[in-house]
Design an enzyme around this catalytic site. Structure first.
Site, mmCIF file in Angstrom:
data_model
loop_
_atom_site.group_PDB
_atom_site.id
_atom_site.type_symbol
_atom_site.label_atom_id
_atom_site.label_comp_id
_atom_site.label_asym_id
_atom_site.label_seq_id
_atom_site.Cartn_x
_atom_site.Cartn_y
_atom_site.Cartn_z
ATOM 1 N N GLU A 9 0.867 -1.159 0.000
ATOM 2 C CA GLU A 9 0.000 0.000 0.000
ATOM 3 C C GLU A 9 0.917 1.226 0.000
ATOM 4 O O GLU A 9 1.814 1.324 0.848
ATOM 5 C CB GLU A 9 -0.866 -0.021 1.274
ATOM 6 C CG GLU A 9 -1.877 1.079 1.268
ATOM 7 C CD GLU A 9 -2.728 1.116 2.535
ATOM 8 O OE1 GLU A 9 -2.717 0.144 3.307
ATOM 9 O OE2 GLU A 9 -3.376 2.160 2.731
ATOM 10 N N LYS A 47 4.363 0.975 9.585
ATOM 11 C CA LYS A 47 4.531 2.212 8.808
ATOM 12 C C LYS A 47 3.942 3.405 9.549
ATOM 13 O O LYS A 47 4.453 4.509 9.441
ATOM 14 C CB LYS A 47 3.869 2.056 7.437
ATOM 15 C CG LYS A 47 4.734 1.275 6.466
ATOM 16 C CD LYS A 47 4.155 1.283 5.075
ATOM 17 C CE LYS A 47 3.103 0.224 4.907
ATOM 18 N NZ LYS A 47 2.635 0.048 3.538
ATOM 19 N N ARG A 97 5.316 -12.636 9.833
ATOM 20 C CA ARG A 97 6.007 -11.412 9.468
ATOM 21 C C ARG A 97 7.327 -11.324 10.215
ATOM 22 O O ARG A 97 7.540 -11.962 11.237
ATOM 23 C CB ARG A 97 5.144 -10.189 9.739
ATOM 24 C CG ARG A 97 4.764 -9.962 11.182
ATOM 25 C CD ARG A 97 4.082 -8.602 11.357
ATOM 26 N NE ARG A 97 3.118 -8.304 10.323
ATOM 27 C CZ ARG A 97 3.080 -7.143 9.634
ATOM 28 N NH1 ARG A 97 3.940 -6.192 9.863
ATOM 29 N NH2 ARG A 97 2.164 -6.939 8.730
#
Ligand code: ATP
Ligand code: MG
Length: 570
Positions: A41, A277, A267
């Protein structure tokens, strides 16, 4: 087609469960080719966690002779920006991967997604809900209680079609209506309790401008984008495991060209840093760092600026492997990969970070000798260079103690040390300033001890790096430490107090560093080992006459020690 940047330097692949699934799918004829995608994204810069996903997706495609798409998952106009779109492409390329012609944007599918949504409504599988966001939340239930149907759930197909068309036409304000899938408000999986597919957002999109005021949500967009592109294996992180039934549900309702398989993996988390982020953006916006590419950041651009190499990052991503359970990797392991790579190829040079002047009293004034120095002991082809040696030199301030503690074998009054590639010198006096600080050492050199000469057999306990003072060039060096003072800065409640855990000593700027003259013309990005001080990389701020170096990593390898200890135990 994408060529194989890792063909020559990649270690042989380690078995992991995703490779096993793909191998089996191909063998069983379930798939005839492999198409993966990396779907960021564009709401921030990429970090090392993304690097893991990139290496995995592009790596698997390469390994199985397939392709990997780069797709921007750009459905949230308020947080996204072309700056991020550009930086992401730069970072993926820098890591050594090429998507060829396969660059896609979810926003390119908005029309098609809208048509799919209309289809769901017509089939009675989606409805427009006019509850507020709070009400929808209140109806959702909990893990232990089923949800409750919205009063609008029984709306007619015609009414929903009409409302959805008018939502698109811009007739309603943000938040007044949403489109929801009609699945099961009592499902034990909360994601299946009539998830929202579309919401109204009167906001300009960085690619579609003001064409749309309704935007599809991730769960609707992602699976349909994958299917549209013919993705075979849709690899994502574990937090999407609960969303997999929804991924499959959407694809099962619609006439899609293919049904990709979603596979989740753990992850990457690293010690002493944060990886979200949102949190990284806060560090940038709050001025806690100089930008996304601050060398303290766990971003790919920060690591690049710091001097990390794409080869080392790929090696690290391969070594940490792919797991089904979340874990945190010791940052020392990442640094170990960096050192291994730089050790093999970074030229050695001499740089005195905090200089102390040395005058060789018995060395002829005005004489300059050229001393041969090895460029890289790990790489014979790197050859040698000549270093000027003269009466006035600099050594590291830390390498001298007026009153040496036990086990300090470097310079002290009356002590002898070797200057690397040159002579043994002896400290015969010190010069102090008015405050009593030592500002100069008076030394003598032993002309019989030049390195490599047959007469040079005398051994001393320490060898120091040095530079010739009249030939030295000045530089600033930036030394880095962990960004946070604790291993897990997100351990606090919601990680809320992570800002209080920032390490104030994470950046130290040292000016007045003295470098050997061979470094005069260095360009940003060049990497060196400063002997005994670590690996350094020329910063983009660097200019001729005002050189700036970042310390990539020091020489002390704590991970190698951990590994050795582990091997010892086994
Ligand atoms: P963040 O939590 O930093 O906001 P994100 O998952 O929202 O990350 P995306 O841009 O959606 O960021 O991520 C793109 C891809 O990278 C996704 O497939 C995601 O699963 C993967 N990814 C993100 N963070 C990690 C991580 N720490 N380790 C491995 N893969 C990751
Ligand atoms: Mg995401």
């Amino acid at each position: 087609m994408y060529d194989a940047p890792m063909a020559n330097d990649a270690p042989p692949p380690v078995a992991n469960f995703i490779r096993t699934i793909i191998t089996e799918d191909l063998r069983a004829g379930k798939r005839t080719r492999v198409v993966t995608r990396f779907p960021p994204e564009p709401n921030g810069y990429l970090h090392i966690g993304h690097a893991k996903s990139i290496c995995l997706n592009f790596g698997l495609a390469r390994e199985f002779g397939g392709v990997c798409h780069l797709r921007f998952d750009d459905t949230n106009p308020t947080t996204e920006d072309v700056e991020y779109v550009d930086s992401i492409q730069t970072d993926v390329r820098w890591l050594g991967f090429d998507w060829g012609a396969n660059l896609f944007y979810a926003s390119d599918y908005f029309e098609r997604l809208y048509e799919y949504a209309m289809q769901l409504i017509k089939d009675g599988k989606a409805y427009v809900d006019s509850l507020s966001a709070d009400e929808i939340r209140a109806h959702r239930g909990t893990l232990t209680e089923p949800g409750r149907d919205s009063p609008y759930r029984s709306r007619s197909v015609e009414e929903s079609l009409d409302l959805f068309t008018r939502m698109r036409a811009g007739e309603f304000a943000d938040g007044t209506h949403v489109l929801r899938a009609k699945i099961d408000m009592a499902s034990p999986n909360l994601t299946l309790r009539d998830p929202t597919l579309y919401r109204i957002r009167h906001a300009s999109h960085h690619r579609t401008g003001d064409r749309w005021c309704i935007y599809p949500l991730y769960d609707f967009t992602h699976c349909l984008s994958d299917a549209t592109e013919g993705i075979t294996h849709s690899i994502c992180t574990l937090e999407f495991e609960n969303n997999r039934p929804l991924y499959d549900w959407v694809l099962d309702q619609l006439p899609v060209p293919c049904h990709p398989q979603q596979i989740e993996f753990a992850r990457l988390n690293l010690t002493y840093t944060v990886m979200s982020k949102r949190k990284l953006l806060k560090l940038v916006e709050g001025g806690y760092v100089t930008g996304w590419d601050d060398p303290r950041m766990p971003t790919i651009s920060g690591m690049r600026r710091r001097g990390y190499t794409p080869e080392a990052l790929r090696d690290f991503c391969e070594k940490i492997g792919v797991a089904k359970r979340d874990s945190t990797v010791d940052v020392a392991m990442l640094e170990h990969s960096i050192r291994e790579d730089l050790n093999a190829r970074a030229p050695r040079v001499m740089a005195v970070l905090r200089p102390l002047r040395v005058v060789l009293e018995n060395y002829p004034d005005g004489q300059v000798e050229e001393i041969e120095a090895v460029n890289n002991p790990e790489d014979a082809a790197a050859g040698t260079r000549m270093l000027p040696f003269s009466r006035v030199l600099y050594v590291e301030r830390d390498d001298f103690r007026e009153e040496p503690p036990p086990k300090f074998f470097r310079l002290a009054p009356g002590r002898e040390v070797r200057l690397r590639y040159a002579y043994i010198i002896k400290c015969v006096g010190v010069v102090k300033d008015a405050s009593g600080e030592v500002v100069e050492l008076r030394c003598t050199y032993d002309a019989e001890t030049r390195s490599g000469s047959p007469a040079s057999t005398r051994k001393v306990k320490a060898t120091l790096h040095w530079v010739s003072a009249p030939h030295a060039i000045d530089a600033e060096v930036r030394l880095y430490d962990r960004l946070f003072t604790v291993e897990d800065p997100e351990a606090g409640k919601d990680g809320a107090d992570y800002l209080a855990l920032l390490n104030p000593g994470a950046l130290e700027r040292v000016t007045g560093t003295k470098l050997e003259p061979s470094l005069a013309g260095v360009a940003p990005g060049a990497r060196y080992q400063f002997e005994r001080q670590g690996y350094f990389c020329v910063d983009p701020d660097s200019r001729a006459g005002a050189l700036v170096f970042n310390r990539t990593v020091s020489l002390r390898d704590t991970w190698a020690k951990i590994e050795q200890a582990g091997a010892g135990r086994r």
